[in-house]
Design an enzyme around this catalytic site. Structure first.
Site, mmCIF file in Angstrom:
data_model
loop_
_atom_site.group_PDB
_atom_site.id
_atom_site.type_symbol
_atom_site.label_atom_id
_atom_site.label_comp_id
_atom_site.label_asym_id
_atom_site.label_seq_id
_atom_site.Cartn_x
_atom_site.Cartn_y
_atom_site.Cartn_z
ATOM 1 C CG ASP A 170 28.907 37.939 25.635
ATOM 2 O OD1 ASP A 170 29.746 38.462 26.401
ATOM 3 O OD2 ASP A 170 28.915 38.115 24.404
ATOM 4 C CB CYS A 201 13.501 63.940 -1.042
ATOM 5 S SG CYS A 201 14.828 64.403 0.080
ATOM 6 C CB CYS A 248 12.841 63.626 3.111
ATOM 7 S SG CYS A 248 13.602 62.044 2.790
ATOM 8 C CG PHE A 252 41.375 40.213 23.330
ATOM 9 C CD1 PHE A 252 41.778 41.540 23.458
ATOM 10 C CD2 PHE A 252 41.456 39.396 24.455
ATOM 11 C CE1 PHE A 252 42.249 42.028 24.669
ATOM 12 C CE2 PHE A 252 41.930 39.867 25.663
ATOM 13 C CZ PHE A 252 42.322 41.200 25.763
ATOM 14 C CG ASP A 253 40.524 35.083 24.006
ATOM 15 O OD1 ASP A 253 40.816 35.956 24.849
ATOM 16 O OD2 ASP A 253 39.398 34.569 23.942
ATOM 17 N NE ARG A 289 36.634 41.083 35.322
ATOM 18 C CZ ARG A 289 37.011 40.253 34.361
ATOM 19 N NH1 ARG A 289 36.997 38.958 34.592
ATOM 20 N NH2 ARG A 289 37.346 40.697 33.184
ATOM 21 C CD GLU A 343 28.526 27.108 36.481
ATOM 22 O OE1 GLU A 343 28.669 28.319 36.267
ATOM 23 O OE2 GLU A 343 28.815 26.573 37.554
ATOM 24 C CE LYS A 388 36.383 33.971 25.479
ATOM 25 N NZ LYS A 388 36.116 35.317 25.410
ATOM 26 C CE1 TYR A 397 29.942 34.096 37.532
ATOM 27 C CE2 TYR A 397 28.254 34.368 35.852
ATOM 28 C CZ TYR A 397 29.413 34.805 36.477
ATOM 29 O OH TYR A 397 30.022 35.947 36.048
ATOM 30 C CB CYS A 421 17.990 63.255 4.033
ATOM 31 S SG CYS A 421 16.813 64.244 3.084
ATOM 32 C CB SER A 445 39.740 36.883 34.291
ATOM 33 O OG SER A 445 39.719 36.416 33.027
ATOM 34 C CE LYS A 465 33.765 33.212 29.578
ATOM 35 N NZ LYS A 465 33.411 34.581 29.256
ATOM 36 C CB CYS A 498 18.016 62.268 0.088
ATOM 37 S SG CYS A 498 16.698 61.263 0.781
ATOM 38 C CE LYS A 518 32.056 28.354 37.319
ATOM 39 N NZ LYS A 518 30.883 29.048 37.854
HETATM 40 S S1 IVH Z 1 32.900 31.730 37.094
HETATM 41 C C1 IVH Z 1 36.509 32.459 39.691
HETATM 42 N N1 IVH Z 1 30.834 31.094 35.615
HETATM 43 O O1 IVH Z 1 33.189 35.064 32.440
HETATM 44 C C2 IVH Z 1 35.537 32.127 38.632
HETATM 45 N N2 IVH Z 1 32.021 33.072 35.059
HETATM 46 O O2 IVH Z 1 35.980 35.312 31.480
HETATM 47 C C3 IVH Z 1 34.657 33.257 38.340
HETATM 48 N N3 IVH Z 1 31.059 34.311 33.180
HETATM 49 O O3 IVH Z 1 34.341 37.368 34.772
HETATM 50 C C4 IVH Z 1 33.881 33.168 37.121
HETATM 51 N N4 IVH Z 1 29.371 32.963 32.803
HETATM 52 O O4 IVH Z 1 31.893 37.514 34.068
HETATM 53 C C5 IVH Z 1 31.825 31.973 35.806
HETATM 54 N N5 IVH Z 1 28.933 30.431 34.427
HETATM 55 C C6 IVH Z 1 29.923 31.295 34.632
HETATM 56 C C7 IVH Z 1 30.071 32.447 33.821
HETATM 57 C C8 IVH Z 1 31.157 33.306 34.073
HETATM 58 C C9 IVH Z 1 29.964 34.093 32.437
HETATM 59 C C10 IVH Z 1 31.969 35.461 32.991
HETATM 60 C C11 IVH Z 1 32.328 36.193 34.251
HETATM 61 C C12 IVH Z 1 33.820 36.176 34.319
HETATM 62 C C13 IVH Z 1 34.185 35.923 32.894
HETATM 63 C C14 IVH Z 1 35.535 35.295 32.783
#
Ligand code: IVH
Length: 667
Positions: free
Chosen positions: A118, A410, A431, A38-39, A137, A114, A313, A226, A425, A84, A116, A407, A289
């Site tokens: 999922d 049986c 069975c 996707f990315d 969101r 931090e 990622k 976060y 089945c 995002s 990320k 099956c 960040k």
């Molecule tokens: S910060 C303005 N910190 O990742 C910054 N996001 O792809 C806001 N996510 O929508 C996001 N872990 O749902 C931040 N430690 C983390 C995160 C995190 C997961 C998700 C979040 C965001 C998405 C962006």
């Protein structure tokens, strides 16, 4: 050289594809493409749009965050847009990010690293320390109001104790489902004939968007926070603000670390790439960040994401191995699942030998052949799945994998209902795995709760032809059982007694125990509230069933056809003859047995949820109270009742009763 028209078409195709993937991901909670793919497509589109600004479009997927809004929920505008993050998959891109930052704010700053998580992002609003709203969101500008469901997540504080937090603030985080709870939930879903979720993220998203918040409460979600936002924040750095939030009572991850430079951030990334599989939840990368809030302001935002943060990622780990053979497994509900046997291969910290292929459509779309070299990925890191075959390594004589027609247990001809992906089945009563599964389900705790029987004894009884259909259990005699080699007199007696005892479990659990497809515990309860008896249910039409809240066509049709089968009609009749509860409890003041009694209930009860026990006590004229005092008449103690309540009851001379004693009292 591409013509202008080619480029325009390419852009349009990419946009269309990405919109479709966004829709699948955010709305349907079902993806058919990896994050990486996707990315990559998104980056390709970004590059084309940059080169050809004449084709710019503010609705392009490059300009917007995805959209998870669901019209069944009320939409709420975000006070601060919910953005995002920009993505990267390699060290060089992260170093480029670092260079860009330095150009704007110089060299004197720190990063925060931090995990990320999922899951699904959530924004929580607090006014005077009280949770007032929880919003998803959505499209970044407004999202779904999921407050009722979020309130069922225990680690999210509903009311903070007094503290130095702002009068109004918003805190954002990720709602997720821990790996072990995800596996357990899927196991239960499969047992009840529901489709399992592909990964914890989808399961969490599906749970958060349940309309019925008491159903959502049963989904074991959790949340990490976060990001803190307010007009006046307590500290001047992101890290310190999060530490404040931790003090106020929020669940802030302790994996969050400061990094002095990008090399330290890369070390953090490498550490978690190695160790992420040991975490009890899933992460799909790392977020870096800029720590200082003034620095963040200097850097600002693009339309989609902050310039002061980026996510690194991890690619889904992939392995290549040989497809040895395919087993077709028949489950309790008759669903036939193809499972691939693979040459063992190391993947994401475990050895993978088997992978689910789900159904015929998946096998077809992968165009699998026996002895293929196949790519294996961990879908959402847990369940291995085959994502493709290396056709170049295929020998000309390799035979395509086809689905079986009969099956394997049986030999009955398999059926595939229109619109459904699964083969079934239909020989549900004879069975072998279905027959055994029916008994195991019938005796389980939430159904008839026949404690002295287990899977092995059922297998033994079946192999000795002591039982064939469910009512046979009620015709067993101690003398039949003592003849069996592995059973002593005492166990035989216990078994017979626990079978006898099961005759008093309420109708909803008998109904659940019948193992009718799609009739899980909740559906059985709903039906028992609306319909007086199993016999009446047997006479109810599909149309009448659909009128009941939460009963859809799928469930209604399943019930209707189950009760139309003569063999099942006979089964119901025999169970009734043996004295099982075939009628629903009367809803209104059924007795005055508990007249004026004050009862405290604690611990986990088998027959009642928290609200049901309260209702039941009151229905019988008693009063449900929460704290024990000298005025309390009984402490009803369920499983894992807390020591403090038990001790207090003992001290005050309050009588402690079990759930069984309670049931006897009200009967
Ligand atoms: S910060 C303005 N910190 O990742 C910054 N996001 O792809 C806001 N996510 O929508 C996001 N872990 O749902 C931040 N430690 C983390 C995160 C995190 C997961 C998700 C979040 C965001 C998405 C962006």
């Amino acid at each position: 050289m591409d013509t202008k028209n080619d480029i325009k078409n390419k852009i349009a195709t990419l946009r269309e594809e990405l919109h479709r993937h966004n829709y699948l991901y955010y709305v349907k909670n079902a993806t058919d493409i990896s994050d990486y793919a996707f990315d990559t497509q998104l980056k390709e589109l970004e590059a084309l749009e940059k080169e050809h600004p004449e084709f710019a479009d503010s609705n392009s997927p490059t300009q917007r965050v995805g959209d998870d809004r669901d019209q069944r929920f009320e939409q709420v505008a975000h006070q601060y847009p919910m953005l995002s993050l920009a993505n990267t998959y390699n060290d060089q891109e992260l170093r480029d990010f670092d260079t860009r930052i330095r150009k704007t704010i110089g060299n004197d700053f720190t990063y925060v690293c931090e995990l990320k998580f999922d899951g699904i992002s959530i924004s929580l609003r607090y006014q005077n320390g009280a949770l007032t709203k929880a919003v998803t969101r959505g499209d970044g500008a407004s999202g779904d109001d999921v407050t009722a469901n979020v309130k069922t997540i225990r680690s999210i504080p509903l009311q903070l104790p007094p503290g130095d937090y702002p009068e109004f603030f918003e805190i954002r985080g990720e709602i997720y489902l821990p790996k072990d709870r995800f596996l357990k939930m899927n196991e239960e879903r499969e047992q009840q004939g529901d489709k399992p979720f592909a990964n914890p993220r989808n399961a969490a998203a599906g749970s958060l968007k349940l309309i019925n918040s008491s159903a959502a409460a049963k989904r074991p979600l959790d949340c990490y926070l976060y990001y803190l936002m307010a007009d006046q924040l307590p500290a001047s750095s992101h890290y310190d603000n999060m530490q404040k939030a931790l003090q106020w009572g929020f669940r802030v991850p302790d994996t969050m670390k400061r990094a002095d430079n990008i090399d330290q951030a890369l070390q953090y990334i490498a550490h978690w790439e190695e160790n992420r599989h040991d975490l009890p939840y899933e992460i799909d990368g790392i977020v870096i960040k800029v720590d200082g809030l003034t620095h963040q302001q200097q850097l600002g935002f693009t339309a989609k994401s902050p310039r002061w943060a980026i996510s690194y990622k991890y690619k889904a780990e992939q392995a290549v191995t040989k497809l040895k053979s395919i087993d077709f497994q028949v489950g309790r509900t008759g669903v036939v699942t193809p499972v691939a046997n693979l040459e063992p291969v190391q993947l994401a910290g475990t050895t993978v030998k088997r992978a689910s292929l789900h159904n015929q459509d998946i096998i077809k779309s992968l165009d699998l052949h026996y002895s293929d070299m196949v790519y294996v990925e961990k879908g959402g890191e847990i369940i291995p799945k085959i994502t493709g075959a290396d056709t170049e390594q295929r020998t000309p004589e390799a035979k395509p994998v086809t689905f079986i027609t009969h099956c394997p247990e049986c030999n009955t001809k398999l059926e595939r209902k229109e619109g459904l992906a699964a083969h079934i089945c239909p020989n549900e009563n004879h069975c072998p795995p279905q027959q055994k599964g029916k008994f195991v389900h019938f005796i389980s705790r939430k159904a008839l709760n026949i404690e002295w029987l287990g899977e092995e004894t059922i297998q033994l009884f079946l192999s000795q032809n002591l039982i064939e259909t469910l009512p046979d259990l009620y015709e067993l005699k101690t003398t039949d059982l003592v003849k069996l080699e592995r059973l002593g007199e005492k166990s035989a007696q216990n078994i017979i007694e626990s079978i006898e005892k099961s005759k008093s479990v309420p109708m909803q659990r008998v109904l659940y125990g019948l193992g009718i497809r799609f009739v899980g515990e909740t559906v059985a309860k709903t039906l028992a509230k609306e319909i007086q008896s199993i016999e009446e249910l047997a006479q109810t039409s599909v149309e009448e069933l659909i009128e009941i809240n939460d009963i859809g066509t799928r469930i209604a049709e399943s019930l209707y056809s189950w009760f139309r089968t003569p063999e099942n009609q006979k089964l119901v009749e025999r169970l009734k003859h043996h004295g099982l509860q075939m009628e629903a409890d009367k809803p209104t003041n059924s007795s005055n047995e508990l007249d004026g009694l004050k009862i405290v209930a604690t611990g986990k009860l088998t027959n009642f949820s928290r609200s049901e026990i309260k209702e039941t006590i009151e229905k019988h004229g008693g009063k449900a109270v929460s704290a024990i005092s000298a005025q309390t008449d009984f402490l009803l103690a369920g499983e894992n009742a807390g020591d403090s309540k038990l001790n207090k009851a003992n001290k005050l001379g309050v009588r402690i009763i079990s759930e069984e004693e309670f049931l006897e009292m009200i009967n």
